[in-house]
Motif scaffolding. Sequence first.
Motif, mmCIF file in Angstrom:
data_model
loop_
_atom_site.group_PDB
_atom_site.id
_atom_site.type_symbol
_atom_site.label_atom_id
_atom_site.label_comp_id
_atom_site.label_asym_id
_atom_site.label_seq_id
_atom_site.Cartn_x
_atom_site.Cartn_y
_atom_site.Cartn_z
ATOM 1 N N ARG A 93 0.782 -1.123 -0.147
ATOM 2 C CA ARG A 93 -0.124 -0.088 -0.085
ATOM 3 C C ARG A 93 0.712 1.015 -0.073
ATOM 4 N NH1 ARG A 93 -3.920 -0.325 5.045
ATOM 5 N NH2 ARG A 93 -4.831 1.589 3.935
ATOM 6 N N TYR A 94 1.944 1.056 0.310
ATOM 7 C CA TYR A 94 2.978 2.087 0.411
ATOM 8 C C TYR A 94 4.222 2.298 -0.378
ATOM 9 C CZ TYR A 94 -0.007 2.479 4.755
ATOM 10 O OH TYR A 94 -0.891 2.639 5.684
ATOM 11 N N THR A 95 4.568 1.050 -0.578
ATOM 12 C CA THR A 95 5.829 1.079 -1.466
ATOM 13 C C THR A 95 5.684 0.552 -2.707
ATOM 14 O OG1 THR A 95 8.416 0.700 -1.338
ATOM 15 C CG2 THR A 95 6.859 -1.182 -0.443
ATOM 16 N N ALA A 100 9.445 -3.917 -2.475
ATOM 17 C CA ALA A 100 8.732 -5.064 -1.598
ATOM 18 C C ALA A 100 9.394 -6.267 -1.846
ATOM 19 C CB ALA A 100 7.422 -5.194 -1.856
ATOM 20 N N VAL A 101 9.717 -6.743 -3.247
ATOM 21 C CA VAL A 101 10.269 -8.100 -3.297
ATOM 22 C C VAL A 101 11.830 -8.259 -2.844
ATOM 23 C CG1 VAL A 101 11.178 -7.745 -5.668
ATOM 24 C CG2 VAL A 101 10.374 -9.818 -5.055
ATOM 25 N N VAL A 102 12.517 -7.084 -2.931
ATOM 26 C CA VAL A 102 13.977 -7.223 -2.504
ATOM 27 C C VAL A 102 13.992 -7.367 -0.825
ATOM 28 C CG1 VAL A 102 15.908 -5.989 -2.223
ATOM 29 C CG2 VAL A 102 14.748 -6.167 -4.301
ATOM 30 N N PHE A 103 13.043 -6.523 -0.145
ATOM 31 C CA PHE A 103 13.101 -6.687 1.132
ATOM 32 C C PHE A 103 12.670 -7.988 1.676
ATOM 33 C CE2 PHE A 103 13.512 -1.790 0.676
ATOM 34 C CZ PHE A 103 14.558 -1.920 1.460
ATOM 35 N N GLY A 161 6.697 1.746 4.017
ATOM 36 C CA GLY A 161 6.325 0.412 3.264
ATOM 37 C C GLY A 161 7.458 -0.436 3.231
ATOM 38 N N ASP A 162 8.841 0.026 2.877
ATOM 39 C CA ASP A 162 9.954 -0.623 2.768
ATOM 40 C C ASP A 162 10.170 -1.421 4.152
ATOM 41 O OD1 ASP A 162 10.357 0.051 0.246
ATOM 42 O OD2 ASP A 162 11.950 1.710 0.699
ATOM 43 N N PHE A 163 9.908 -0.766 5.381
ATOM 44 C CA PHE A 163 10.118 -1.551 6.512
ATOM 45 C C PHE A 163 9.174 -2.660 6.805
ATOM 46 C CE2 PHE A 163 9.315 -1.375 11.399
ATOM 47 C CZ PHE A 163 10.661 -1.696 11.832
ATOM 48 N N LEU A 167 10.082 -6.572 7.499
ATOM 49 C CA LEU A 167 9.440 -7.268 8.588
ATOM 50 C C LEU A 167 8.894 -8.616 8.089
ATOM 51 C CD1 LEU A 167 7.701 -4.667 10.800
ATOM 52 C CD2 LEU A 167 9.833 -5.868 11.355
ATOM 53 N N GLY A 168 8.325 -8.443 6.992
ATOM 54 C CA GLY A 168 8.095 -9.937 6.213
ATOM 55 C C GLY A 168 8.977 -10.664 6.038
ATOM 56 N N GLY A 169 10.089 -10.209 5.506
ATOM 57 C CA GLY A 169 11.254 -11.008 5.459
ATOM 58 C C GLY A 169 11.608 -11.846 6.871
ATOM 59 N N LEU A 170 11.675 -11.031 7.756
ATOM 60 C CA LEU A 170 11.912 -11.361 9.404
ATOM 61 C C LEU A 170 10.793 -12.431 9.489
ATOM 62 C CD1 LEU A 170 13.334 -11.177 12.055
ATOM 63 C CD2 LEU A 170 11.699 -9.471 12.706
#
Length: 319
Positions: A93-95, A100-103, A161-163, A167-170
């Motif tokens: 929604r923000y990035t 998003a895919v990289v993070f 959005g990046d952050f 967190l999704g990666g975490l």
Amino acid sequence: MSERKPVDAAAVGMMIVFCFVMGLQQIFLKATGDDIAPILQIGIRSGIAACLVCVYLVLRRKRLSFADGNWKPGLLVGLLFAVEYLFLGEALRYTSASHAVVFLYTSPLFSALMLHFLIDSERLSVAQWTGILLAFGGIAITFLLHDGTSPVNTQPNQLWGDFLALLGGLAWGATVVLIRSTRLARVPSEQTLLYQLTMACLVLVATAFLTGQTTINPTPLAITSVAFQTLVISFAGLLVWFWMLNTYIASRLGVLSFMTPLYGVVLGAWLLDEAIEPGFVYGASMVITGIVLVSGHGWIKQRLWRAVGRRKLPARGKG
């Protein structure tokens, strides 16, 4: 269990297609976000895919087993899976899809760090520590060199959005650790997938209702997006991925998975006209390089030793 095979030409071909498909996931979610909220799309696709997995289990005459109490870590891993996609859905929604895919695919960094402290055999090597430092340095550069006033930045609150994607990666990394360190390591992959899809459906659909993200505009693209994600990503894609993990050496597949964020960045720029900032290019390059070092250090080391050995062989033949 039979010994896993080294990656061959067939595995490379499947990984090229698999990574391309997974790179499209963020593209579809972002492109149709105004018609169906990303978290609602993921919730719907997870519920339908869970039903398809049940049909698959019946047709294959495979039975689920709960005798050893695997349902307890199963529910937890399902919750982590839901949290991962909740972060991803909100991040989009923000990035941009490319960010998003990289993070999101920083997950191997987090799982490697957690396993280092939990399992003695998973201690990180010098090369892996180098990869982790390089990747987190790339993340820092991506955030620090972000210019919120730049004309190429069309997403408000992009850093937030990046952050969220990070967190999704975490959460994804924690999911891998939980599967590796509990009874789920001995459970058929289809059962683990069923835990994940069921919990994702329940949590994400409930969250969509609680946050007022239930509006559906059934455009052809939105319907195509949900169908593609259900049949190709959540059902067929994940079943193929688990099959490959059971067939081939996981670390070798992990090296090839770096193609997914690359596909995501290219497809985001091509299909969604997303502008790529210089700071993001530098940071993402460091992140992907670090992921390759962390996931494929053993394979890289083996290849280097083979290369050195080949150079020494002619010298031995002289006499």
